[in-house]
Motif scaffolding. Structure first.
Motif, PDB file in Angstrom:
ATOM      1  N   MET A 143      -2.872  -3.672  11.076  1.00  0.00           N
ATOM      2  CA  MET A 143      -1.667  -4.291  10.532  1.00  0.00           C
ATOM      3  C   MET A 143      -1.221  -3.529   9.287  1.00  0.00           C
ATOM      4  N   THR A 144       0.017  -3.104   9.264  1.00  0.00           N
ATOM      5  CA  THR A 144       0.547  -2.487   8.055  1.00  0.00           C
ATOM      6  C   THR A 144       1.469  -3.485   7.358  1.00  0.00           C
TER       7      THR A 144
ATOM      8  N   GLY B 239      -9.709  -0.500   4.272  1.00  0.00           N
ATOM      9  CA  GLY B 239      -8.970  -1.696   4.678  1.00  0.00           C
ATOM     10  C   GLY B 239      -8.070  -1.401   5.867  1.00  0.00           C
ATOM     11  N   THR B 240      -7.314  -2.420   6.297  1.00  0.00           N
ATOM     12  CA  THR B 240      -6.406  -2.283   7.430  1.00  0.00           C
ATOM     13  C   THR B 240      -4.962  -2.621   7.066  1.00  0.00           C
ATOM     14  N   SER B 241      -4.742  -3.136   5.869  1.00  0.00           N
ATOM     15  CA  SER B 241      -3.415  -3.644   5.498  1.00  0.00           C
ATOM     16  C   SER B 241      -2.495  -2.548   4.973  1.00  0.00           C
ATOM     17  N   GLY B 242      -3.053  -1.362   4.662  1.00  0.00           N
ATOM     18  CA  GLY B 242      -2.255  -0.337   4.000  1.00  0.00           C
ATOM     19  C   GLY B 242      -2.258  -0.468   2.486  1.00  0.00           C
TER      20      GLY B 242
ATOM     21  N   ASP C  87      -7.399  -5.835   2.922  1.00  0.00           N
ATOM     22  CA  ASP C  87      -7.118  -4.816   1.911  1.00  0.00           C
ATOM     23  C   ASP C  87      -8.331  -3.921   1.684  1.00  0.00           C
ATOM     24  N   GLY C  88      -8.078  -2.652   1.389  1.00  0.00           N
ATOM     25  CA  GLY C  88      -9.145  -1.749   1.001  1.00  0.00           C
ATOM     26  C   GLY C  88      -9.494  -1.927  -0.466  1.00  0.00           C
ATOM     27  N   ILE C  89     -10.609  -1.330  -0.885  1.00  0.00           N
ATOM     28  CA  ILE C  89     -11.069  -1.387  -2.278  1.00  0.00           C
ATOM     29  C   ILE C  89     -11.600  -0.020  -2.676  1.00  0.00           C
ATOM     30  N   ARG C  90     -11.173   0.466  -3.830  1.00  0.00           N
ATOM     31  CA  ARG C  90     -11.790   1.644  -4.470  1.00  0.00           C
ATOM     32  C   ARG C  90     -12.214   1.224  -5.862  1.00  0.00           C
ATOM     33  N   GLY C  91     -13.517   1.219  -6.104  1.00  0.00           N
ATOM     34  CA  GLY C  91     -13.991   0.805  -7.417  1.00  0.00           C
ATOM     35  C   GLY C  91     -14.758   1.903  -8.099  1.00  0.00           C
TER      36      GLY C  91
END
Lengths: 270, 270
Positions: B1-2, B82-85, B70-74
Motif C-alpha cells: 500500500m502506498t 515498511g509498506t506504506s511509503g 510505516d518503516g523506521i530508521r533509528g
C-alpha cells in the motif's frame, strides 16, 4: 547598624521575590516575534534593554520596601548606598546575546555581598523555570521537575573534565592562549552557556568554567552559589574573583589547581 | 500500500505520543548526580547510551502498534522496512554532549520521510517542555508558557544576522574556512545549541544554522520543521540536505543565497 548575623530566611524570601519579579518583567519581552521587534526598533525600542531596566527597577523597589537598610549595585541603575553592611548586586539579564537568540541560557543574577565578599546568591532562568540558590547554609536547585540539593563534582583528571566558556574567542590574545592550554587538555569544551554554566557547575554537571572580562555583577551570585555547592571561584591567579575580570570556577580544589597551573603557564606565555 | 495522502491527524497524534514516550524514558537519566553516574560507570552503565536506547525502543514499539505499515530508521536500532511509503526517522538524543553537560539544548528528533524527503517532524526538548512541530500544514511551538505558530525571520543583511553552529571547530580545515567566511560577516555567532538552534530558526529568533558532518537522522525532523515555518534547508552546494553532511539552514531565500555564496567561495578555498 551593622548586620553581623544576616537574617537568612528574610534574605532568601526576598531573593526569591526579586527573582519572581524580574522574571515577570522579562518574559513578555523574551522571544518577541520578528515583526514586533522590527516595528518597535523603528520607534527606538530595544526589547533587551527594556527588559533589563524593567527587571532591575522592579527588584530595586522590592529591596527598598523590604530591607531599606541594604545597599544596591545594579548593572542598569548604579549604586544606592546602604547602612546594613549588606549590598544586593543585580544583573537583570546576564547573557544578553543568548537572550537575543532566544536561547534559554541567560539568567537573572541576584547576589548579596558584605565586606568579605559574596554571601548569598540566586541564578534564575525564568523561561525554563530553574532557580539555583546558594549561601547562608542553603544550596538548592529548584526546577519544574522538582528540588534537589546542589553539590559539585568529585575530583577527576583534566582529561575526563568538562569545561565551559561563553565565547571561543575569549579575551585578549594572551588570555586566549592561556584558555587554550586548559581547553586542549580536557575531555569536552562547550560554549555559549553564559551564567547557566555556573549553575551546571554547582549542580555537579561540569568541572570548570573559565571566563575573562567579567564585571562584578556577573560573578557575585555565581560565586555564592558555587561556593555553597562545594566549588571554588577565584581569579586566574588565585586571588579574589569578586571584582570580575578573569574568572576560574572549579568543582573542587584538585581540578582548580590543575587548571590554574595551566592558565598561569610557565612564564613564556605559549 | 502506498499512502499518497498522509493521515495528518494520525501522524501528528502519533508523533506527539512518541515524543512523550521518549521524554519519559530519557528524563530520569538526565542530570544524574555525580555519585550515581560514577557508581554506574563502574558497572559499565552509560546513562546517555541507556537513555538513547530506551527512548528509541519505546518509540519503535509505539510505531509498530499504531502504524505497522510505516518503516523506521533509528540511530540506535537501524532499519525496519515498511509498506506504506512512509518512514519514521528517529534520533532519540540529538546533542549527546549537551546532554552530558546538563545543558537543555539536546532534543528528541522525530522525522517522517517519504520518497520525496522529509514531510513532517518534531523537535522535542523534554526538560524545558518545548516541542516544535512542522509539516503537513502544521507549524507550531508549544512551551509551558503557551503555544504559538512558527514563522522564520524576514530577510535582513548578513551584517545584522545571527548564525548558530554546534562547534567552533566545525568540520575539515576547508569546511572551517568556508564557515568562517560566513561567520566573519554576521552580527553574532553562537555555539553549542545542537538541534535547539533549528528550533530557534523555525521560531524566528535566528537567521542561519551551518553544520558539517551530520547524519540523515540529525536533519529529517529539522528540515520538516524549518520548511513548515517558511525557511530553507539545503546542503552547502544547494542540493538536498536530507542525507545529512554539510547543512545550511536559513530563515529565507535571500539570506540563504548570501550565505551559500560565501560557503562556496570563489574556488580558491580561502
Amino acid at each position: 547598624m551593622t548586620e553581623t548575623a544576616p537574617d537568612r530566611d528574610g534574605i532568601a524570601a526576598l531573593a526569591a521575590e526579586l527573582a519572581g519579579a524580574a522574571g515577570r518583567a522579562i518574559l513578555p519581552l523574551f522571544r518577541q516575534s520578528d515583526l514586533a521587534a522590527e516595528n518597535k526598533a523603528q520607534s527606538g525600542f530595544d526589547p533587551v534593554t527594556e527588559a533589563d531596566r524593567a527587571a532591575e527597577a522592579a527588584m530595586r523597589a522590592l529591596i527598598a520596601a523590604r530591607r531599606p537598610g541594604d545597599g544596591i549595585r545594579g548593572e542598569e541603575f548604579g549604586v544606592t548606598e546602604g547602612t546594613s553592611g549588606l549590598t544586593w548586586v543585580l544583573d537583570p539579564i546576564d547573557g544578553t546575546r543568548a537572550f537575543l537568540c532566544g536561547a534559554p541560557t541567560w539568567g537573572v543574577l541576584i547576589g548579596l555581598v558584605d565586606a568579605t565578599g559574596p554571601r548569598f546568591g540566586v541564578i534564575d532562568q525564568p523561561h525554563t523555570g530553574e532557580r539555583w540558590t546558594g549561601g547562608l547554609g542553603i544550596a538548592a536547585l529548584a526546577t519544574p521537575h522538582g528540588q534537589r540539593p546542589l553539590a559539585t563534582r568529585a575530583p577527576r583528571p583534566l582529561a575526563e573534565a568538562i569545561l565551559c566558556s561563553t565565547f571561543p574567542e575569549i579575551g585578549t590574545p594572551a588570555e586566549h592562549r592561556a584558555f587554550r592550554r586548559v581547553a586542549d587538555r580536557v575531555r569536552l569544551v562547550r560554549y555559549g552557556l553564559d551564567c547557566y554554566a555556573y549553575g551546571l557547575l554547582a549542580a555537579g554537571q561540569i568541572d570548570l568554567v573559565i571566563e575573562a572580562g567579567l564585571n562584578d555583577y556577573d560573578v557575585a551570585a555565581p560565586i555564592a552559589v558555587i561556593e555553597a555547592a562545594g566549588g571554588i571561584v577565584t581569579a586566574w591567579d588565585g586571588g579574589s574573583a569578586a571584582a570580575g575580570g578573569r574568572v576560574l570556577a572549579a568543582a573542587n580544589a584538585e581540578i582548580h589547581s590543575a587548571a590554574m597551573a595551566l592558565l598561569l603557564g610557565d612564564g613564556r606565555d605559549d
